[in-house]
Write a protein that holds these residues in place. Structure first.
Motif, PDB file in Angstrom:
ATOM      1  N   UNK A   1       0.838  -1.211   0.000  1.00 54.52           N
ATOM      2  CA  UNK A   1       0.000   0.000   0.000  1.00 54.52           C
ATOM      3  C   UNK A   1       0.868   1.254   0.000  1.00 54.52           C
ATOM      4  N   UNK A   2       1.873   1.287   0.862  1.00 54.75           N
ATOM      5  CA  UNK A   2       2.738   2.465   0.947  1.00 54.75           C
ATOM      6  C   UNK A   2       3.507   2.696  -0.348  1.00 54.75           C
ATOM      7  N   UNK A   3       4.017   1.609  -0.929  1.00 49.43           N
ATOM      8  CA  UNK A   3       4.778   1.753  -2.168  1.00 49.43           C
ATOM      9  C   UNK A   3       3.892   2.246  -3.311  1.00 49.43           C
ATOM     10  N   UNK A   4       2.733   1.633  -3.487  1.00 48.86           N
ATOM     11  CA  UNK A   4       1.857   2.059  -4.584  1.00 48.86           C
ATOM     12  C   UNK A   4       1.359   3.485  -4.373  1.00 48.86           C
ATOM     13  N   UNK A   5       1.163   3.884  -3.122  1.00 53.11           N
ATOM     14  CA  UNK A   5       0.801   5.271  -2.838  1.00 53.11           C
ATOM     15  C   UNK A   5       1.952   6.196  -3.222  1.00 53.11           C
ATOM     16  N   UNK A   6       3.173   5.803  -2.875  1.00 56.15           N
ATOM     17  CA  UNK A   6       4.364   6.572  -3.228  1.00 56.15           C
ATOM     18  C   UNK A   6       4.494   6.710  -4.746  1.00 56.15           C
ATOM     19  N   UNK A   7       4.092   5.663  -5.457  1.00 55.59           N
ATOM     20  CA  UNK A   7       4.164   5.672  -6.927  1.00 55.59           C
ATOM     21  C   UNK A   7       3.009   6.441  -7.557  1.00 55.59           C
ATOM     22  N   UNK A   8       1.954   6.664  -6.784  1.00 57.37           N
ATOM     23  CA  UNK A   8       0.759   7.278  -7.347  1.00 57.37           C
ATOM     24  C   UNK A   8      -0.021   6.319  -8.229  1.00 57.37           C
ATOM     25  N   UNK A   9       0.138   5.024  -7.987  1.00 61.78           N
ATOM     26  CA  UNK A   9      -0.511   3.997  -8.807  1.00 61.78           C
ATOM     27  C   UNK A   9      -1.850   3.608  -8.181  1.00 61.78           C
ATOM     28  N   UNK A  10      -2.887   4.337  -8.572  1.00 55.72           N
ATOM     29  CA  UNK A  10      -4.218   4.113  -8.009  1.00 55.72           C
ATOM     30  C   UNK A  10      -4.809   2.774  -8.441  1.00 55.72           C
ATOM     31  N   UNK A  11      -4.510   2.329  -9.652  1.00 56.06           N
ATOM     32  CA  UNK A  11      -5.030   1.045 -10.120  1.00 56.06           C
ATOM     33  C   UNK A  11      -4.452  -0.108  -9.308  1.00 56.06           C
ATOM     34  N   UNK A  12      -3.161  -0.042  -9.026  1.00 53.03           N
ATOM     35  CA  UNK A  12      -2.528  -1.084  -8.213  1.00 53.03           C
ATOM     36  C   UNK A  12      -3.082  -1.051  -6.792  1.00 53.03           C
ATOM     37  N   UNK A  13      -3.287   0.139  -6.255  1.00 52.18           N
ATOM     38  CA  UNK A  13      -3.843   0.264  -4.908  1.00 52.18           C
ATOM     39  C   UNK A  13      -5.249  -0.333  -4.855  1.00 52.18           C
ATOM     40  N   UNK A  14      -6.058  -0.053  -5.850  1.00 53.10           N
ATOM     41  CA  UNK A  14      -7.421  -0.599  -5.893  1.00 53.10           C
ATOM     42  C   UNK A  14      -7.400  -2.121  -6.015  1.00 53.10           C
ATOM     43  N   UNK A  15      -6.505  -2.635  -6.841  1.00 54.16           N
ATOM     44  CA  UNK A  15      -6.392  -4.088  -6.991  1.00 54.16           C
ATOM     45  C   UNK A  15      -5.911  -4.723  -5.692  1.00 54.16           C
ATOM     46  N   UNK A  16      -4.959  -4.113  -5.029  1.00 51.67           N
ATOM     47  CA  UNK A  16      -4.483  -4.618  -3.751  1.00 51.67           C
ATOM     48  C   UNK A  16      -5.625  -4.656  -2.737  1.00 51.67           C
TER      49      UNK A  16
END
Length: 95
Positions: free
Chosen positions: A72-87
């Motif tokens: 969660x922290x890494x994808x937030x740092x990346x700004x990857x909302x799609x990955x965050x939603x999938x996670x």
């Protein structure tokens, strides 16, 4: 007539594509790492954890279950909302 409901992991994992979603999330992780998105410390951390995962013979869903908060922290740092939603979906349906 049967009423169709959303898959519920507490009843059955049938109809939930946990392995496919986990593989997709790991592909997103690898994509972000290869593009050098996010902080270097996260890229180094996940590169090391992926090596450990492979040495231990753990599948991607197991990896995600053990790394949920850092992911969660890494994808937030990346700004990857799609990955965050999938996670989030994986966490809710598969873990």
């Amino acid at each position: 007539m049967s009423e169709q409901t959303a898959p519920d992991r507490y009843i059955s994992f049938c109809g939930i594509e946990c392995d496919a979603m986990a593989d997709e999330l790991i592909a997103k992780l690898e994509h972000n790492i290869s593009r050098q998105t996010g902080a270097q410390q996260w890229r180094d951390y996940f590169t090391q954890k992926r090596v450990e995962q492979q040495k231990m013979g753990r599948d991607n869903l197991h990896f995600i279950g053990n790394q949920t908060n850092p992911l969660y922290e890494y994808f937030e740092d990346c700004g990857d909302e799609l990955a965050t939603a999938l996670l989030y979906q994986i966490e809710q349906e598969c873990c």
